[in-house]
Scaffold this motif. Structure first.
Motif, PDB file in Angstrom:
ATOM      1  N   TYR A   1       0.835  -1.208   0.000  1.00  0.00           N
ATOM      2  CA  TYR A   1       0.000   0.000   0.000  1.00  0.00           C
ATOM      3  C   TYR A   1       0.869   1.258   0.000  1.00  0.00           C
ATOM      4  CZ  TYR A   1      -2.601   3.764   2.337  1.00  0.00           C
ATOM      5  OH  TYR A   1      -3.131   4.987   2.688  1.00  0.00           O
TER       6      TYR A   1
ATOM      7  N   GLU B   1       2.298   1.751  -3.410  1.00  0.00           N
ATOM      8  CA  GLU B   1       1.295   2.240  -4.362  1.00  0.00           C
ATOM      9  C   GLU B   1       1.115   3.746  -4.252  1.00  0.00           C
ATOM     10  OE1 GLU B   1      -1.408  -1.858  -4.575  1.00  0.00           O
ATOM     11  OE2 GLU B   1      -2.104  -0.137  -3.409  1.00  0.00           O
ATOM     12  N   LYS B   2       1.321   4.266  -3.057  1.00  0.00           N
ATOM     13  CA  LYS B   2       1.208   5.707  -2.838  1.00  0.00           C
ATOM     14  C   LYS B   2       2.516   6.445  -3.124  1.00  0.00           C
ATOM     15  CE  LYS B   2      -1.408   7.477   0.061  1.00  0.00           C
ATOM     16  NZ  LYS B   2      -2.505   8.007   0.873  1.00  0.00           N
TER      17      LYS B   2
ATOM     18  N   GLY C   1      -8.743  -3.561  -2.692  1.00  0.00           N
ATOM     19  CA  GLY C   1      -8.299  -2.221  -3.058  1.00  0.00           C
ATOM     20  C   GLY C   1      -6.803  -2.168  -3.325  1.00  0.00           C
TER      21      GLY C   1
ATOM     22  N   ARG D   1      -6.056  -4.105  -6.658  1.00  0.00           N
ATOM     23  CA  ARG D   1      -6.388  -3.378  -7.890  1.00  0.00           C
ATOM     24  C   ARG D   1      -5.318  -2.371  -8.287  1.00  0.00           C
ATOM     25  NH1 ARG D   1     -11.674  -3.337  -5.674  1.00  0.00           N
ATOM     26  NH2 ARG D   1     -11.291  -1.273  -4.788  1.00  0.00           N
ATOM     27  N   LYS D   2      -4.544  -1.886  -7.330  1.00  0.00           N
ATOM     28  CA  LYS D   2      -3.589  -0.815  -7.601  1.00  0.00           C
ATOM     29  C   LYS D   2      -2.142  -1.303  -7.679  1.00  0.00           C
ATOM     30  CE  LYS D   2      -6.532   2.686  -5.450  1.00  0.00           C
ATOM     31  NZ  LYS D   2      -6.654   3.705  -4.374  1.00  0.00           N
TER      32      LYS D   2
ATOM     33  N   LEU E   1       0.463   0.324  -9.931  1.00  0.00           N
ATOM     34  CA  LEU E   1       1.008   1.651  -9.639  1.00  0.00           C
ATOM     35  C   LEU E   1       2.395   1.594  -9.012  1.00  0.00           C
ATOM     36  CD1 LEU E   1      -2.133   3.423  -8.100  1.00  0.00           C
ATOM     37  CD2 LEU E   1      -1.287   3.570 -10.458  1.00  0.00           C
TER      38      LEU E   1
END
Length: 243
Positions: free
Chosen positions: A97, A100-101, A167, A170-171, A174
């Motif tokens: 996560y 991804e950010k 969630g 899905r990313k 990225l």
């Protein structure tokens, strides 16, 4: 042994260590000590609702744990020019996560849940109005002595974690930083298929994958712990040039 820990090292690389669901920093301490020996700064944080009682955990969820992880990155950024997120199980999901950010420079993901072994865990959302906790299998031996974790699972936080997985999944495209995906073959909590899902989804990142043949879910304290620590350090040295 269950408390958060911090090893001050150089100002180049900071390692953020993230423990698993219902666990504590105790399951990351051995790895943290090994990484600190390389001169890197190491921070093993305690996620909200953990390290106390399952009743405390009921009031927490994915947004709280994600906020904790982001705060851990910010703390290391104050001292280190680069940050690697290293997580076990839910900690691995948090690490991905963060990538991804675009908040970290590398990720080591260990037994990260894309698919759970027990299909009943996916029904937490349906069961939580009627059943608040479910018991976990008892753990004995060295793992029980070295690791603090709750003996029962609060279903409301589990439902929050379950809802977060799609969630993050899905990313995956990225992610641009290097990622090392580790997966135990004998994991009874997370399906080894999770590593394949991560591998395929991380198409935009430089990715390595390692399967461990003799370890269970708590890879960081299993029989291959020494090799796990060595591979973690090797990856950071190879991908980031960390000295």
């Amino acid at each position: 042994m269950l408390e958060a820990f911090y090893h001050e090292g150089n100002d180049d690389l900071g390692c953020l260590l993230l423990h698993g669901f219902t666990g504590s920093p105790s399951e990351m301490r051995f790895l943290g000590e090994k990484l600190a020996a390389y001169g890197w700064t190491v921070n093993g944080i305690m996620l909200s609702g953990h390290g106390t009682t399952p009743e405390d955990m009921v009031r927490t969820g994915w947004k709280d744990w994600a906020r904790d992880a982001e705060a851990g990155v910010r703390g290391l950024r104050r001292h280190c020019s680069r940050v690697a997120a290293i997580g076990l199980s839910m900690g691995g999901l948090l690490s991905v996560y963060l990538a991804e950010k675009g908040l970290v420079d590398a990720v080591i993901s260990m037994n990260t849940p894309m698919v759970l072994q027990d299909w009943r865990a996916r029904l937490a959302g349906l069961a939580k109005p009627f059943v608040h906790y479910v018991a976990k299998a008892e753990v004995s031996g060295r793992l029980a002595a070295e690791r603090f974790a709750y003996g029962k699972i609060p279903l409301r936080p589990l439902d929050s974690l379950n809802k977060a997985v799609p969630g993050v999944r899905r990313k995956l495209g990225l992610v641009r930083c290097p990622v090392l995906v580790m997966q135990s073959r004998r994991d009874k909590t997370v399906s080894p298929r999770s590593a394949d899902i991560l591998w395929r989804g991380l198409s935009g990142a430089r990715t390595e994958r390692i399967f461990w043949e003799n370890s269970g879910h708590i890879l960081t304290l299993g029989p291959e712990r020494e090799a796990v620590a060595l591979e973690t350090a090797r990856f950071l040295q190879t991908m980031l040039g960390a000295g």
